[in-house]
Each structure stands twice: as C-alpha cells, then as structure tokens.
Design a protein around this motif. Structure first.
Motif, PDB file in Angstrom:
ATOM      1  N   UNK A  73       0.980  -1.226  -0.019  1.00 36.09           N
ATOM      2  CA  UNK A  73       0.022  -0.063   0.170  1.00 36.09           C
ATOM      3  C   UNK A  73       0.875   1.200  -0.103  1.00 36.09           C
ATOM      4  N   UNK A  74       0.705   2.015  -1.010  1.00 35.47           N
ATOM      5  CA  UNK A  74       1.571   3.304  -1.277  1.00 35.47           C
ATOM      6  C   UNK A  74       2.961   2.959  -1.216  1.00 35.47           C
ATOM      7  N   UNK A  75       3.273   1.868  -1.690  1.00 37.58           N
ATOM      8  CA  UNK A  75       5.086   1.456  -1.638  1.00 37.58           C
ATOM      9  C   UNK A  75       5.462   0.923  -0.346  1.00 37.58           C
ATOM     10  N   UNK A  76       4.351   0.801   0.624  1.00 32.95           N
ATOM     11  CA  UNK A  76       4.844  -0.076   1.818  1.00 32.95           C
ATOM     12  C   UNK A  76       4.416  -1.375   1.857  1.00 32.95           C
ATOM     13  N   UNK A  77       5.209  -2.330   2.182  1.00 36.34           N
ATOM     14  CA  UNK A  77       4.393  -3.604   2.253  1.00 36.34           C
ATOM     15  C   UNK A  77       4.553  -4.163   3.787  1.00 36.34           C
ATOM     16  N   UNK A  78       3.114  -4.805   3.936  1.00 37.75           N
ATOM     17  CA  UNK A  78       3.017  -5.173   5.216  1.00 37.75           C
ATOM     18  C   UNK A  78       2.857  -6.771   5.065  1.00 37.75           C
ATOM     19  N   UNK A  79       3.218  -7.559   6.015  1.00 37.94           N
ATOM     20  CA  UNK A  79       3.213  -9.215   5.624  1.00 37.94           C
ATOM     21  C   UNK A  79       2.191  -9.581   7.183  1.00 37.94           C
ATOM     22  N   UNK A  80       1.415 -10.485   6.715  1.00 36.46           N
ATOM     23  CA  UNK A  80       1.138 -11.527   8.171  1.00 36.46           C
ATOM     24  C   UNK A  80       0.672 -12.810   7.522  1.00 36.46           C
ATOM     25  N   UNK A  81       0.826 -13.995   8.390  1.00 34.81           N
ATOM     26  CA  UNK A  81       0.356 -15.195   8.208  1.00 34.81           C
ATOM     27  C   UNK A  81      -1.166 -15.486   8.782  1.00 34.81           C
ATOM     28  N   UNK A  82      -1.842 -15.897   7.658  1.00 37.70           N
ATOM     29  CA  UNK A  82      -3.249 -16.110   8.072  1.00 37.70           C
ATOM     30  C   UNK A  82      -3.327 -17.183   9.165  1.00 37.70           C
ATOM     31  N   UNK A  83      -4.244 -17.137  10.179  1.00 36.90           N
ATOM     32  CA  UNK A  83      -4.424 -18.188  11.258  1.00 36.90           C
ATOM     33  C   UNK A  83      -5.064 -19.508  10.566  1.00 36.90           C
TER      34      UNK A  83
END
Ligand code: URA
Length: 255
Positions: free
Chosen positions: A171-181
């Motif tokens: 989003x707007x050049x920023x990557x966030x990550x998570x692992x689905x439960x």
C-alpha cells in the motif's frame, strides 16, 4: 419533550418498519391518552400521555435495532463519498432507506465489511457494542464463506489454506505481511470451497486464495458462528429484524 406519533412508535422497537408504523396509525390501532389518533405527525408528550397499540401499552426504549441482510453483489458496506456517488456506486444502506425510520437509518452501521462483490449474510445495526463484540480479533468469532475459485483447488492448496498462508499487502509503496491463522477448509466441488476463518482482515479470503496461486471468482458468506443465512427466508437484497437474544444464542452461544 414532545414527539411526533410516528417517531414515538419507531422508537419503541415494536414495529419492524416505517410502513408497519403508518399502517398501525391509519388502521386506528393506536390510542394516545385514551383517544384513537390517525394522524402520523400528531405531537404529544410521551411522559404524560400513554400510548396503546390494540390496548397494549407501548414504551420508548433505548434498545438498538439489528437487521440480518442478504447482501447482493455490487453494494459497498459504507456510506458513499461524493466520488463514489459520481461513479454510481451503491451502498447497502440504501436498501434500508425506504423501510426504516430516519433516526434508525442514520445510525445504521455494518458489522464488519464484505467486499463490493461479495454476497451473503451481513448484520446491519445501530448497536456499536455489537459491532465490537463480533469484529474484535480477541473474540475469535468464526465466519463461514463459500468461495468459487478460478481453478480447481489442489490438495496442497487445501493444506496451505488450512495451516495458514503468508499474505503480503503493498500500500503506497509500503509492504506489510502476515500469516493467516489456521482455517477450516472443506472441498464441496473441485472449485468450491467452504472456508471458516476467525479473523477478518481486508479482503482476507481473496488474499488467502491468491497466496496459494488461485483466485476467488465469487465469494459468499454463509454464516457467522451458528447464525446461518439459509435458516432465514430471504432473497438477495432482503433483510429481516433480528433480536439481540437470537444473536447472543447463535453467535455467542449463550442464553
Ligand atoms: N474476505 C474477503 O476477501 N472478502 C470479503 O468480502 C469477506 C472476507
């Protein structure tokens, strides 16, 4: 404080729509201080003048109103911005405009959000507490979806969805990550999956399928915990009022 008769009746929570309120008044079923009143805008002070419906005393209540909506495709779960209006977008709230009184209509919010293209069970309420209780990540409320996918879902894709997949959002050049439960996954047809998840991040189900190299072509919410759309006789775009007690029993499993 004076109120108009139709406003008073709507705020009792006794009637499920504006139409029912008007019909009760026009049918002569309402008395104010002992006299039948057939004028919907009749003004009176409810503190000093009792209101009866077919002899039954009605009282103002602070209770909230909640509806169960069969959300159609092509509706946003938010009030429309000017820009969305100019793009002819539609909002789920429009479905309620004609049928609920304006005080209720203005206070309605959705319990979580479904994407514009997603269909299925959506709760719409004036009760902010209920929104919190159902959507708060700590409460682990199970949401059940049916996903129709572009390609048949392989057993390794099933396994990944079940165990948790890594999701990256840019989003707007920023990557966030998570692992689905971990999720419950059942294959109904090679390309139809019933998926139960306990989290509700934006576009969660679509992203989970993207993460395993597939794509959701249609998404439908079947239920939330024990509250299942198929138990209600609703067509696309229809809604019905639902009592707090029923929600407590079916979603929070007590009562
Ligand atoms: N997950 C999605 O991807 N979309 C929805 O509308 C609901 C859950």
């Amino acid at each position: 404080m004076k109120l108009r008769l139709h406003q008073f009746l709507s705020k009792t929570g006794f009637f499920s729509s504006k139409r029912e309120v008007k019909e009760a008044i026009w049918n002569g079923d309402i008395t104010v201080n002992g006299s039948v009143v057939k004028e919907i805008s009749f003004q009176f002070n409810p503190k000093t003048k009792p209101v009866l419906y077919r002899g039954q005393r009605l009282e103002l209540t602070n209770e909230h109103t909640t509806f169960l909506l069969y959300k159609p495709r092509g509706y946003l779960c938010s009030r429309l911005s000017e820009q969305e209006r100019s793009l002819n977008k539609r909002s789920v709230f429009e479905l309620f405009r004609e049928s609920v009184d304006s005080s209720t209509y203005e206070r309605l919010v959705t319990v979580g959000r479904l994407d514009e293209a997603t269909t299925g069970l959506l709760l719409v309420t004036t009760d902010g507490g209920l929104v919190h209780d159902i959507t708060s990540p700590e409460h682990d409320i199970r949401k059940i979806y049916e996903a129709i996918t572009r390609d048949s879902v392989s057993s390794s894709q099933m396994k990944s969805l079940e165990q948790g997949v890594d999701i990256h959002i840019e989003d707007s050049g920023v990557t966030t990550s998570y692992t689905s439960r971990p999720a419950e996954v059942h294959q109904i047809e090679p390309d139809i999956i019933e998926l139960t998840i306990q989290e509700g991040k934006k576009r969660q189900v679509r992203r989970m399928f993207e993460a395993v190299g597939n794509e959701v072509v249609h998404l439908h919410r079947l239920g939330i915990e024990g509250l299942h759309l198929s138990n209600y006789d609703l067509e696309l775009g229809d809604f019905c009022p639902i009592q707090k007690g029923e929600i407590t029993r079916l979603i929070f499993h007590h009562g």
